[in-house]
Scaffold this active site. Structure first.
Site, PDB file in Angstrom:
ATOM      1  N   THR A 119      34.703   9.993  47.116  1.00 11.90           N
ATOM      2  CA  THR A 119      35.358   9.034  48.009  1.00 11.90           C
ATOM      3  C   THR A 119      35.765   9.678  49.325  1.00 11.90           C
ATOM      4  OG1 THR A 119      37.377   7.712  48.237  1.00 11.90           O
ATOM      5  CG2 THR A 119      37.508   9.585  46.748  1.00 11.90           C
ATOM      6  N   ASP A 120      35.895   8.854  50.347  1.00 10.87           N
ATOM      7  CA  ASP A 120      36.360   9.365  51.649  1.00 10.87           C
ATOM      8  C   ASP A 120      37.832   9.776  51.599  1.00 10.87           C
ATOM      9  OD1 ASP A 120      37.521   6.817  51.490  1.00 10.87           O
ATOM     10  OD2 ASP A 120      36.710   6.105  53.407  1.00 10.87           O
ATOM     11  N   GLU A 121      38.551   9.347  50.546  1.00 12.06           N
ATOM     12  CA  GLU A 121      39.985   9.669  50.473  1.00 12.06           C
ATOM     13  C   GLU A 121      40.252  11.157  50.316  1.00 12.06           C
ATOM     14  OE1 GLU A 121      42.355   7.363  47.879  1.00 12.06           O
ATOM     15  OE2 GLU A 121      41.239   5.533  48.260  1.00 12.06           O
ATOM     16  N   TYR A 146      45.264  10.407  42.658  1.00 12.47           N
ATOM     17  CA  TYR A 146      43.853   9.980  42.567  1.00 12.47           C
ATOM     18  C   TYR A 146      42.973  10.820  43.482  1.00 12.47           C
ATOM     19  CZ  TYR A 146      39.628   7.449  43.838  1.00 12.47           C
ATOM     20  OH  TYR A 146      38.329   7.138  44.140  1.00 12.47           O
ATOM     21  N   LYS A 150      39.938  13.653  42.756  1.00 14.89           N
ATOM     22  CA  LYS A 150      38.559  13.480  43.247  1.00 14.89           C
ATOM     23  C   LYS A 150      38.166  14.682  44.102  1.00 14.89           C
ATOM     24  CE  LYS A 150      36.058  10.529  42.755  1.00 14.89           C
ATOM     25  NZ  LYS A 150      35.074  10.229  41.677  1.00 14.89           N
TER      26      LYS A 150
END
Ligand code: NAD
Ligand code: TDX
Length: 330
Positions: A119-121, A146, A150
């Site tokens: 994810t870009d997060e 989260y 990741k």
């Protein structure tokens, strides 16, 4: 081609499985999914050339045998919701970190090609007026349990590539929308609230920006990277879809025939990332990928129609999801 899809009963994984068997007559898909609260076997029921194995990616015995029998592993399985990670981070550590480690050990042992969905997060967030977007060179700076798990899983993949020569690629995508998304997430939560006659709930002022991409475009990018990506590389996936949450809620209201301003502000998410934005230059220029569904308004209208037509798919979850949000003033 024997494709092992972890998390294939979840939102993006189920769409990936459906697209794969529809578009690739040579593909046989095995789904490995724990069927947590977020997994729904109905999302992939009745498909030809698809088997579902109910199991945990962190269980080495299960993953080893399935990886050994595969040509490629596409790893979607994760605990995926930021709000849940603030309530209880523990399953995030186990599934996102230990699960990825377990799969990496299996692909290392059996020499199987691996694609890691991220994810870009992992890059943290941007200021609203920052002209920069995330690129493959942006330093990792995750904010939530989260996104930190990741980020850790991505770093495991990079280390297994460098230290053990594992044949892996990584993709970091922006916010997806489309059919089969769990109703805890922003867009389907608001659609199903409106179906129930409840006002949409906007965290804080609603100024936070997400870079929306249709789930089908995410998945064509994943196949492009599997087929043409350079080993060991990371590719950012996004479709230039930046919108703030207020704009999205107003569009959902308008498309569902309501006053666009008829929503509620609720308690903000602690540590709420302000803005995500993807620079997709590498994916476009190196691999020739282009989004096929760039029209957000049209994609959202189709998504609303899907939730209206598939109430049986989401209804059993609705009361419990809303009770959890209500308990925290959201
Ligand atoms: P989801 O929560 O809808 O689905 C996750 C699936 O994984 C579920 O079917 C669940 O049962 C399964 N699962 C959970 N723990 C498992 C375990 N231990 N073993 C086996 N299966 C397990 O998630 P999603 O939105 O489809 O996201 C899929 C992937 O894409 C995740 O890795 C997520 O980080 C990434 N991603 C999501 C988005 C997004 O906007 N949703 C954007 C970028 C990246
Ligand atoms: O009711 C809500 N009201 C609201 O304003 C909910 C559920 C969310 N929000 C806001 C929070 C975010 O700014 O909407 C935005 C999107 O929220 P989510 O759907 O929870 O997504 P986000 O936290 O941005 O993370 C998503 O994109 C990246 C996915 O859930 C992740 O799995 C993915 O990695």
């Amino acid at each position: 081609m024997k494709v092992l899809v972890t998390g294939g009963a979840g939102f993006i994984g189920a769409n990936f499985v459906r697209q794969t068997v529809a578009e690739r007559p040579d593909a046989h898909v095995t789904v490995l999914d724990k069927v947590t609260y977020a997994g729904n076997p109905a999302s992939i029921a009745g498909l030809e050339r698809v088997d579902l194995v109910v199991g945990d990616v962190a269980d080495a015995e299960v993953t080893d045998a399935l990886v050994a029998a595969s040509d490629v592993v596409v790893h979607f399985a994760a605990e995926s919701h930021n709000d849940n990670s603030l309530r209880d981070p523990s399953p995030f550590v186990r599934t996102n970190l230990v699960g990825t480690f377990t799969l990496l050990e299996a692909v290392r042992k059996h020499g199987v090609r691996y694609h890691h969905i991220s994810t870009d997060e992992v890059y943290g967030d941007l200021e609203l007026d920052d002209p920069a977007k995330f690129t493959e060179a942006t330093p990792y700076n995750p904010s939530s349990p989260y996104s930190s798990t990741k980020a850790g899983s991505d770093l495991l993949v990079r280390a297994w590539v460098r230290s053990f020569g594992v044949a892996a690629t990584i993709s970091n995508c922006s916010n997806n929308y489309g059919p089969y998304q769990h109703i805890e997430k922003f867009i389907p939560r608001q659609i199903t609230n409106l179906i129930d006659g409840v006002k949409p709930k906007l965290y804080g002022a609603g100024a936070n920006v997400r870079d929306w991409i249709h789930v089908r475009d995410h998945n064509t990018a994943v196949w492009t990277i599997i087929e043409k990506g350079r080993m060991g590389e990371t590719y950012l996936i996004g479709a230039d879809g930046e919108k703030n949450n207020r704009e999205v809620v107003e569009l959902v209201l308008e498309l569902m025939g309501h006053d666009p301003h008829d929503y509620e502000h609720v308690a903000d998410r602690p540590g709420h990332d302000l803005r995500y934005a993807i620079d997709n230059t590498r994916l476009r220029e190196e691999l020739g990928w282009e989004p096929q569904f760039p029209d957000f308004r049209a994609g959202l209208a189709d998504t609303i129609a899907w939730y209206r037509a598939n109430e049986a798919w989401w209804r059993p979850q609705k009361a419990a999801v809303e009770a959890k949000y209500a308990a925290q003033g959201q």
